[in-house]
Write a protein that holds these residues in place. Sequence first.
Motif, short mmCIF file in Angstrom:
data_model
loop_
_atom_site.label_atom_id
_atom_site.label_comp_id
_atom_site.label_asym_id
_atom_site.label_seq_id
_atom_site.Cartn_x
_atom_site.Cartn_y
_atom_site.Cartn_z
N ASP A 163 16.61 -13.17 14.10
CA ASP A 163 17.53 -12.46 15.00
C ASP A 163 16.95 -11.10 15.38
O ASP A 163 17.67 -10.23 15.86
N GLY A 164 15.66 -10.92 15.13
CA GLY A 164 15.02 -9.67 15.55
C GLY A 164 13.73 -9.46 14.77
O GLY A 164 13.12 -10.40 14.28
N MET A 165 13.35 -8.20 14.69
CA MET A 165 12.13 -7.82 13.97
C MET A 165 12.52 -6.70 13.01
O MET A 165 13.49 -5.97 13.25
N VAL A 166 11.81 -6.58 11.88
CA VAL A 166 12.05 -5.45 10.99
C VAL A 166 10.79 -4.59 10.99
O VAL A 166 9.69 -5.11 10.79
N ILE A 167 10.96 -3.30 11.33
CA ILE A 167 9.83 -2.37 11.39
C ILE A 167 9.95 -1.41 10.21
O ILE A 167 11.01 -0.78 10.04
N LYS A 168 8.90 -1.35 9.39
CA LYS A 168 8.95 -0.50 8.20
C LYS A 168 7.75 0.43 8.15
O LYS A 168 6.64 0.01 8.52
N VAL A 169 7.98 1.65 7.70
CA VAL A 169 6.85 2.54 7.41
C VAL A 169 6.08 1.92 6.25
O VAL A 169 6.68 1.51 5.25
N ASP A 170 4.76 1.82 6.38
CA ASP A 170 3.97 1.08 5.40
C ASP A 170 3.77 1.85 4.09
O ASP A 170 3.94 1.29 3.01
N SER A 171 3.46 3.15 4.21
CA SER A 171 3.12 3.94 3.01
C SER A 171 4.35 4.19 2.14
O SER A 171 5.38 4.70 2.62
N TYR A 172 4.25 3.83 0.85
CA TYR A 172 5.38 4.07 -0.07
C TYR A 172 5.65 5.57 -0.22
O TYR A 172 6.81 5.99 -0.31
N SER A 173 4.59 6.39 -0.21
CA SER A 173 4.83 7.83 -0.40
C SER A 173 5.58 8.38 0.83
O SER A 173 6.49 9.20 0.70
#
Length: 327
Positions: free
Chosen positions: A282-292
């Motif tokens: 139902d879409g896309m999930v965009i996440k910042v990659d760096s854990y810090s």
Amino acid sequence: MDRLTAETKIKELVKRIERHNRLYYEQDRPEISDQEYDQLMRELTELENQFPELASPDSPTQRVGGEPLPFFEKVVHKTPMLSLGNAFGEADIRDFDRRVRQAVGSQAVRYVAELKIDGLAVSLHYENGMFVRGATRGDGSTGEDITQNLKTIRSIPLKLTKPLTLEVRGEAYMPKAAFDKLNREREERGEALFANPRNSAAGSLRQLDPKIAASRQLDTFIYGIGDLQGETVESHSEGLDLLESLGFKVNKERRVFEDVEELLAFIENWTEKRPTLPYEIDGMVIKVDSYSQQEELGFTAKSPRWAVAYKFPAEEAVTVLEGIEVS
Ligand SMILES: NC(=O)c1c(N)nc(OC2CCCC2)nc1O[C@@H]1CCC[C@@H]1O
């Protein structure tokens, strides 16, 4: 039969059954009939009932589901299962990107873009590499223990490739073909149809009788780590690669981006290609990659500031009245 003979026979049966499972589920080219397969499973079940101490927790017999439960126990998640803020168009994605860059200053920013699987969010807990408990998301902090049902999903490993203690999150879903088949069977039996694959996956996993879940051809994509002991990973993309190496099914369509224009093109591409997928998104999930950087960004009351769900526009609702198409 003495214990030693039983142990040898069980090991031989497990090897044969696991080979036939791979042929059937992964390569779609079974070598024996369902009846012969069922016979092997009956032999193994009988031996395990006779010698319970020889039945291993990752035995193929764990996949068929035991007795129905009277109710589901509650499970408190080790870390809360968050929801996602929504983005409804290009401008929202650009706003998200701007907010992220403002918060992390001059550092380079990498995003991971994933398909947003339209299923039921689940949490899977492993101890020393063994699957011990699985739960629904519930309200994000407390869910229902549906371990027996989740054990029937073949893409959920009962034993990891490494003896790690961790908690992972993912989506349990019903492939479109399984959904269509299930509804055809229900129609023939005059039963109510499921509205969509998401409802049928949720309905299947919230049955007290695990044999129902076992019959529903459910599948999973694992998309996050809730808690990890004994290993360190620096980024979400590295975490997903680790999960894949441990034996979890991780969606292959994930991509890392440093440039928001390329990210937007990727989203556009999947908006068009969505109907070609064998499962619903139902879409896309965009996440910042760096854990810090995720840590720097933190959370709002209920969702991370380092992730956003891009929702596809609702598909054209077309109603057909007596054969005349009106939309
Ligand atoms: N449905 C999905 O494919 C999906 C995904 N690929 N990745 C995440 O990341 C979590 C972790 C950070 C916040 C949400 N969540 C997903 O679905 C969640 C389940 C509950 C709310 C979202 O739909």
